[in-house]
Motif scaffolding. Structure first.
Motif, PDB file in Angstrom:
ATOM      1  N   PRO A   7      43.297  45.215  35.163  1.00 13.57           N
ATOM      2  CA  PRO A   7      42.925  44.978  36.559  1.00 13.57           C
ATOM      3  C   PRO A   7      41.587  44.265  36.692  1.00 13.57           C
ATOM      4  N   MET A   8      41.474  43.449  37.746  1.00 16.12           N
ATOM      5  CA  MET A   8      40.217  42.790  38.078  1.00 16.12           C
ATOM      6  C   MET A   8      39.550  43.571  39.201  1.00 16.12           C
ATOM      7  N   GLU A   9      38.298  43.910  39.010  1.00 13.24           N
ATOM      8  CA  GLU A   9      37.558  44.634  40.040  1.00 13.24           C
ATOM      9  C   GLU A   9      37.201  43.658  41.163  1.00 13.24           C
ATOM     10  N   LYS A  10      37.696  43.915  42.370  1.00 12.52           N
ATOM     11  CA  LYS A  10      37.531  42.965  43.481  1.00 12.52           C
ATOM     12  C   LYS A  10      36.325  43.266  44.357  1.00 12.52           C
ATOM     13  N   GLY A  11      35.821  44.495  44.313  1.00 11.35           N
ATOM     14  CA  GLY A  11      34.668  44.830  45.143  1.00 11.35           C
ATOM     15  C   GLY A  11      35.067  45.603  46.386  1.00 11.35           C
ATOM     16  N   LEU A  12      34.096  46.340  46.905  1.00 14.53           N
ATOM     17  CA  LEU A  12      34.351  47.181  48.075  1.00 14.53           C
ATOM     18  C   LEU A  12      34.686  46.378  49.316  1.00 14.53           C
ATOM     19  N   ASP A  13      34.095  45.176  49.447  1.00  8.09           N
ATOM     20  CA  ASP A  13      34.325  44.405  50.680  1.00  8.09           C
ATOM     21  C   ASP A  13      35.775  43.979  50.818  1.00  8.09           C
ATOM     22  N   SER A  14      36.470  43.770  49.668  1.00  7.04           N
ATOM     23  CA  SER A  14      37.883  43.393  49.748  1.00  7.04           C
ATOM     24  C   SER A  14      38.740  44.535  50.278  1.00  7.04           C
TER      25      SER A  14
END
Length: 569
Positions: free
Chosen positions: A368-375
């Motif tokens: 998995p790619m960590e997309k960030g909280l904003d996503s």
């Protein structure tokens, strides 16, 4: 196996004439008798609805039928369904998957949709495409290949021949013309407001549509973006959103992963909402809002009613969002079939097992790619609770790369299958409760085909090379035990502990297998199976007779294909 049975034929009793035969079926001449039998009236009405009526009313019996003394009773008159009712065409087509592999399906074309079945007899529907969503169709190759486009997503199909492919395309075109007769350009009427009318008064057109003053695209709206676009933006522009019947300006930014919505406050862009591409279900023009510049985006959270500067800008947004969505769906299809190793039947079985956790399947073989909280719009991926900054502390799930609150993520640790497959990483990492439940649900399913996902692991990791060798030996030994009548297969099945796939394919693994590999006990398990199976083959009169002699030296020694140390195929 014909669907016309003996019950479909009406045979008159002795002494009945041809006239009584005709009357009993309701197909006699106009003047004969009192009409059709009372019990058949509703069935005949149904027949007239689906079959064009002839000029002469009721069809007359042919002399040939009168001489034979029997007549056919239609299935619908008997209350039986017609298996071909409503179908325009059915047959076998091959579909190209995400990995370029062609797979055969049984296909049925009805007036409104095209359905792909994995098995015609069991009728397991794998895909269903609405013809209302069909954008284009074309023959692409002389060998029978053709393609259909549904909302920007291409469906590659192959018929047995060019003629068959052209016949499919002709039938689909006929269906499209019937279900979408309004393909010609729509004409728009410009509505003019009377000078003496109040600004807030709605004006009614001939068609009965009501438009509020100010709804005309471009009327006193500011379309100029005053800020730098986002770094990952494919397209960024001002769109007006219908908020409680008021058009409010927002800056929309489209990337390959999200559709972000920004408010402008004190000359700063502030993130108002974020919609992951996986949550977008459809994007459609919505002329009912006032013209061709209006469209709507349907997501799992809400329906966004949007207005662009003009019709061309609206079309550009629709095309780009569909393109990004198609790209996501293609990669998701490859992920959901686990690199092509999952057939349609397995996907159906899996859906019943995992239910609401099915979306996690895409992370099983892909790191998995960590997309960030904003996503995630600072919302827990499990319960929609606010997380981050002054809210609850976010916790990262190592399986999915999504963030969760401390209620949905209890710091349980396990080996991540995708990291083991691609990096031989046996480290245990924290996963959320949802991922833990999902991995427990599928732990015994042989979903991972290592040959398709990462075959190089066999060459780079000595332990996996030994495991492949043992699995290949076990498959060859299984072929002997399956043919043997001694009952040894039943004993082997007990030792397999429901893992019968070990005898079928040497490259398929379950999550439970990967856990045992990480713990170092899988090799020992395989060796015990090999020892039992080979001992039986060497000591069984039936199995030894299925051995071979060397075809070069013709030695009297019996050799077997599973003897990798001394025998070469």
């Amino acid at each position: 196996k014909s669907w016309i049975s003996e019950d479909d034929f009406y045979r008159p009793s002795l002494g009945d004439g041809s006239e009584s035969t005709a009357n009993s079926n309701g197909f006699g001449p106009e003047g004969a008798g009192e009409g059709p039998a009372p019990g058949l009236i509703s069935a005949l009405d149904l027949e007239r609805l689906s079959v064009p009526s002839s000029e002469s009313g009721k069809p007359k019996m042919s002399p040939e039928r009168e001489q034979k003394g029997f007549s056919v009773v239609h299935r619908r008159q008997m209350g039986l369904s017609n298996p071909f009712r409503g179908l325009l065409k059915l047959g076998s087509l091959e579909r190209r998957g995400a990995m370029g592999i062609w797979k055969e399906f049984s296909c049925e074309l009805s007036p409104l949709e095209l359905q792909l079945f994995l098995d015609h007899e069991d009728r397991i529907c794998v895909e269903s495409y609405s013809l209302l969503r069909c954008e284009s169709l074309a023959l692409t190759h002389s060998d029978g290949r053709f393609e259909l486009v549904f909302l920007g997503k291409k469906l590659y199909l192959r018929a047995p021949s060019r003629d068959e492919a052209e016949d499919w395309l002709d039938r689909i075109r006929e269906a499209l013309q019937k279900c979408r007769p309004q393909l010609e350009e729509e004409e728009w009427e410009t509505l003019e407001y009377p000078e003496d009318g109040g600004e807030g008064q709605p004006v009614q057109s001939d068609s009965g549509a009501l438009l509020q003053y100010g709804d005309v695209p471009g009327n006193s709206f500011d379309w100029t973006p005053a800020h730098e676009p986002e770094l990952d933006a494919i397209k960024e522009a001002v769109l007006y959103v219908d908020v409680d019947k008021t058009w409010v300006p927002f800056i929309f930014s489209l990337s390959l992963e999200t559709l972000k919505c920004f408010k402008v406050r004190n000359n700063d862009k502030i993130l108002s909402n974020s919609y992951g591409i996986e949550t977008i279900q459809d994007i459609l023009p919505d002329t009912s809002l006032g013209g061709p510049a209006f469209f709507k985006v349907i997501t799992s959270k809400a329906v966004l009613k949007l207005q662009a500067e003009n019709a061309e800008e609206a079309a550009s947004w629709r095309e780009l969002v569909r393109g990004v969505l198609m790209s996501y769906l293609e990669s998701a299809e490859e992920a959901l079939t686990l690199g092509g190793s999952l057939d349609g039947h397995s996907q159906v079985v899996l859906k019943n097992i995992v239910k609401e956790n099915g979306f996690l399947l895409q992370y099983l073989v892909a790191i998995p790619m960590e997309k960030g909280l904003d996503s995630q719009s600072f919302i827990c991926a499990g319960c929609s609770r606010q997380i981050g900054f002054s809210f609850a502390k976010p916790k990262l799930c190592a399986f999915s790369g999504l963030y969760y609150c401390d209620s949905c993520h209890r710091d349980e640790e396990m080996v991540i299958p995708s990291r083991l497959i691609h990096n031989w990483d046996l480290t245990k990492r924290g996963v959320c409760r949802q991922a833990l439940k999902f991995l427990t649900q599928i732990r015994n399913q042989p979903l991972i085909d290592l040959k398709l996902v990462n075959e190089s692991l066999y060459d780079h990791v000595e332990r996996m090379g030994r495991i492949r060798r043992s699995r290949e030996q076990l498959k060859l030994l299984g072929d002997y035990l399956i043919m043997c009548r001694s009952g040894a297969l039943k004993e082997l099945s007990k030792r397999l502990d429901h893992r019968h796939y070990l005898l079928e394919c040497p490259h398929k693994y379950s999550v439970a297998d990967l856990r045992q590999i990480a713990d170092g006990v899988f090799e020992t398990f395989l060796q015990s199976l090999l020892q039992f199976a080979s001992h039986h083959v060497y000591n069984c009169d039936l199995c030894t007779q299925r051995g071979f002699i060397c075809q070069i030296c013709n030695s009297n020694d019996i050799i077997f294909p599973f003897e990798f140390d001394t025998t070469i195929r």
